[in-house]
Design an enzyme around this catalytic site. Structure first.
Site, PDB file in Angstrom:
ATOM      1  N   GLN A 181      -4.315  -1.080   9.789  1.00 30.25           N
ATOM      2  CA  GLN A 181      -4.380  -2.404   9.174  1.00 30.25           C
ATOM      3  C   GLN A 181      -4.909  -3.423  10.184  1.00 30.25           C
ATOM      4  OE1 GLN A 181      -3.831  -2.950   5.961  1.00 30.25           O
ATOM      5  NE2 GLN A 181      -3.901  -5.178   5.909  1.00 30.25           N
TER       6      GLN A 181
ATOM      7  N   ASP B 161     -10.794   3.643   5.009  1.00 30.46           N
ATOM      8  CA  ASP B 161     -11.170   2.230   4.954  1.00 30.46           C
ATOM      9  C   ASP B 161     -12.688   2.058   5.039  1.00 30.46           C
ATOM     10  OD1 ASP B 161      -9.336   0.159   4.552  1.00 30.46           O
ATOM     11  OD2 ASP B 161      -8.418   0.474   6.523  1.00 30.46           O
TER      12      ASP B 161
ATOM     13  N   LYS C 115       0.832  -1.207   0.000  1.00 32.14           N
ATOM     14  CA  LYS C 115       0.000   0.000   0.000  1.00 32.14           C
ATOM     15  C   LYS C 115       0.868   1.259   0.000  1.00 32.14           C
ATOM     16  CE  LYS C 115      -3.962  -2.229   2.199  1.00 32.14           C
ATOM     17  NZ  LYS C 115      -4.896  -2.328   3.338  1.00 32.14           N
TER      18      LYS C 115
HETATM   19  N1  L34 Z   1      -7.736  -1.890   7.672  1.00 31.63           N
HETATM   20  N2  L34 Z   1      -7.239  -4.056   7.096  1.00 31.63           N
HETATM   21  C1  L34 Z   1      -7.687  -2.844   6.733  1.00 31.63           C
HETATM   22  N3  L34 Z   1      -8.065  -2.541   5.477  1.00 31.63           N
HETATM   23  C2  L34 Z   1      -8.003  -3.486   4.509  1.00 31.63           C
HETATM   24  O1  L34 Z   1      -8.436  -3.207   3.279  1.00 31.63           O
HETATM   25  C3  L34 Z   1      -7.510  -4.757   4.827  1.00 31.63           C
HETATM   26  N4  L34 Z   1      -7.331  -5.759   3.890  1.00 31.63           N
HETATM   27  C4  L34 Z   1      -7.597  -7.133   4.271  1.00 31.63           C
HETATM   28  C5  L34 Z   1      -6.820  -7.422   5.561  1.00 31.63           C
HETATM   29  N5  L34 Z   1      -6.812  -6.290   6.500  1.00 31.63           N
HETATM   30  C6  L34 Z   1      -7.162  -5.024   6.151  1.00 31.63           C
HETATM   31  C7  L34 Z   1      -6.359  -5.743   2.962  1.00 31.63           C
HETATM   32  O2  L34 Z   1      -5.712  -4.744   2.684  1.00 31.63           O
HETATM   33  C8  L34 Z   1      -7.047  -7.906   3.082  1.00 31.63           C
HETATM   34  N6  L34 Z   1      -6.224  -6.951   2.374  1.00 31.63           N
HETATM   35  C9  L34 Z   1      -5.418  -7.261   1.255  1.00 31.63           C
HETATM   36  C10 L34 Z   1      -4.694  -6.288   0.585  1.00 31.63           C
HETATM   37  C11 L34 Z   1      -3.917  -6.598  -0.515  1.00 31.63           C
HETATM   38  C12 L34 Z   1      -3.850  -7.885  -0.964  1.00 31.63           C
HETATM   39  C13 L34 Z   1      -4.555  -8.869  -0.318  1.00 31.63           C
HETATM   40  C14 L34 Z   1      -5.337  -8.545   0.790  1.00 31.63           C
HETATM   41  C15 L34 Z   1      -2.993  -8.175  -2.141  1.00 31.63           C
HETATM   42  O3  L34 Z   1      -2.354  -7.307  -2.670  1.00 31.63           O
HETATM   43  N7  L34 Z   1      -2.944  -9.426  -2.600  1.00 31.63           N
HETATM   44  C16 L34 Z   1      -2.126  -9.804  -3.739  1.00 31.63           C
HETATM   45  C17 L34 Z   1      -1.068 -10.795  -3.335  1.00 31.63           C
HETATM   46  C18 L34 Z   1      -0.225 -10.294  -2.200  1.00 31.63           C
HETATM   47  C19 L34 Z   1       0.850 -11.263  -1.782  1.00 31.63           C
HETATM   48  O4  L34 Z   1       1.656 -11.640  -2.652  1.00 31.63           O
HETATM   49  O5  L34 Z   1       0.891 -11.643  -0.596  1.00 31.63           O
HETATM   50  C20 L34 Z   1      -3.024 -10.412  -4.798  1.00 31.63           C
HETATM   51  O6  L34 Z   1      -2.661 -10.380  -5.945  1.00 31.63           O
HETATM   52  O7  L34 Z   1      -4.073 -10.953  -4.423  1.00 31.63           O
END
Ligand code: L34
Length: 315
Positions: A98, A121, A54
């Site tokens: 987060q 958020d 992020k």
């Molecule tokens: N406050 N907490 C708050 N806001 C959020 O919006 C989140 N979330 C969830 C968990 N806690 C939070 C996230 O940011 C889940 N989440 C999140 C964000 C990004 C990705 C997955 C979950 C993401 O970028 N996933 C990538 C792979 C990342 C990796 O390689 O580990 C994808 O392509 O799915």
């Protein structure tokens, strides 16, 4: 057999980020640099990687990010004091706490401490309430990202039967509410399933659009999906995999290899909803900066409460 079209969340995210970068450049000319204040407590590896992504995404589009990482032992008072500092910092337009927080902390008290007009958020009860009654509010990032994937891929929600599997406060509940709303991104017939649902497959098979946010790896198998359905996989599960350098690989809540032979369109994991979650956080933060700078916003989901009003409701 036809194989489903892949809904490329990474590509859609890149398109939106390019739009946002142009907006940030315009704002900077007027002396405003949208800023995100980040709060990460503890050492959950997935949270660390999401938060790092992020912050990097902020920098890539020219935004400012204020990185704050506290140890798992941080007290409730320390976290609240940090949130308060960010609430009062004029360079910070949006605040990200987060989740999940370590278990000894009171999560709802922390979320309530974020000023609603900086709550990018969309987790503060004021924003949740405004969203549910269809007032302008910050929409939570993952649900908003899912709606953007559908809209930008030409998938119509209007009149569709959408089945949501999962009822969390950060995905299932807000997503179901947004899909219900009478607007271009909603107007769906919505069914919400969860761990208490009997015969899950009998519901998921009725879905024109099936959205899965249950946090259970590969729980949706091909027999649970209607031929031609659109499938959105919100799950990001880390499965240990010794053949990988990282020691794990990511698996969705949908059994991708079999479901892709049945669905018409499907999001992959990784590269589906995840990148959109990050992008909609940037979107909301740019929006917050515009608003805090006094710009009028005409968009249907623009947050409408003036900072002073919103502040009143937070006390
Ligand atoms: N406050 N907490 C708050 N806001 C959020 O919006 C989140 N979330 C969830 C968990 N806690 C939070 C996230 O940011 C889940 N989440 C999140 C964000 C990004 C990705 C997955 C979950 C993401 O970028 N996933 C990538 C792979 C990342 C990796 O390689 O580990 C994808 O392509 O799915």
């Amino acid at each position: 057999m036809k194989i489903a079209e892949i809904l490329d969340g990474k590509k859609i995210a890149a398109d939106i980020r390019a739009e946002l970068a142009a907006e940030v450049a315009r704002m900077k000319q007027r002396g405003i640099t949208p800023g995100l204040g980040v709060v990460l407590v503890g050492d959950d590896p997935a949270s660390h990687s999401y938060v790092t992504a992020k912050e990097q995404a902020c920098r890539e589009i020219g935004m400012y990010s204020d990185d704050n990482r506290l140890p798992a032992s941080a007290s409730q008072q320390e976290v609240l004091a940090l949130v308060e500092r960010l609430n009062n910092d004029p360079c910070v337009h949006g605040i990200l706490v987060q989740l999940p927080l370590p278990r000894h902390l009171n999560e709802s008290e922390v979320l309530l401490a974020v000023r609603p007009e900086k709550d990018v958020d969309g987790f503060h009860p004021v924003n949740v309430g405004r969203m549910v009654i269809g007032e302008p509010a910050y929409w939570p990032c993952t649900p908003h990202g899912v709606l953007q994937i559908l809209a930008r891929s030409g998938v119509k929600t209007d009149g569709a039967h959408v089945v949501v599997v999962g009822r969390s406060n950060i995905v299932g509940k807000p997503l179901a509410n947004l899909l219900l709303q009478k607007n271009a991104l909603g107007n769906a017939t919505v069914t919400v399933c969860h761990t208490g649902t009997r015969d899950l497959g009998s519901f998921t098979r009725q879905a024109d659009i099936l959205i899965v946010a249950a946090g259970r790896p590969r729980m949706i198998t091909a027999d649970m999906v209607r031929e031609g359905a659109v499938v959105i996989d919100v799950g990001v599960n880390r499965m240990s995999d010794a053949s990988r350098k990282s020691g794990f690989r990511l698996v969705g809540d949908v059994d991708f290899d079999t479901v892709r032979l049945k669905a018409s369109k499907i999001t992959p994991v990784p590269g589906g909803v995840g990148p959109m979650t990050i992008t909609m956080l940037l979107y909301n933060t740019v929006e917050a900066a515009r608003r805090l700078a006094g710009a009028k916003d005409e968009r249907p989901n623009a947050p409408a409460s003036k900072p002073a009003e919103a502040e009143k409701t937070n006390t």
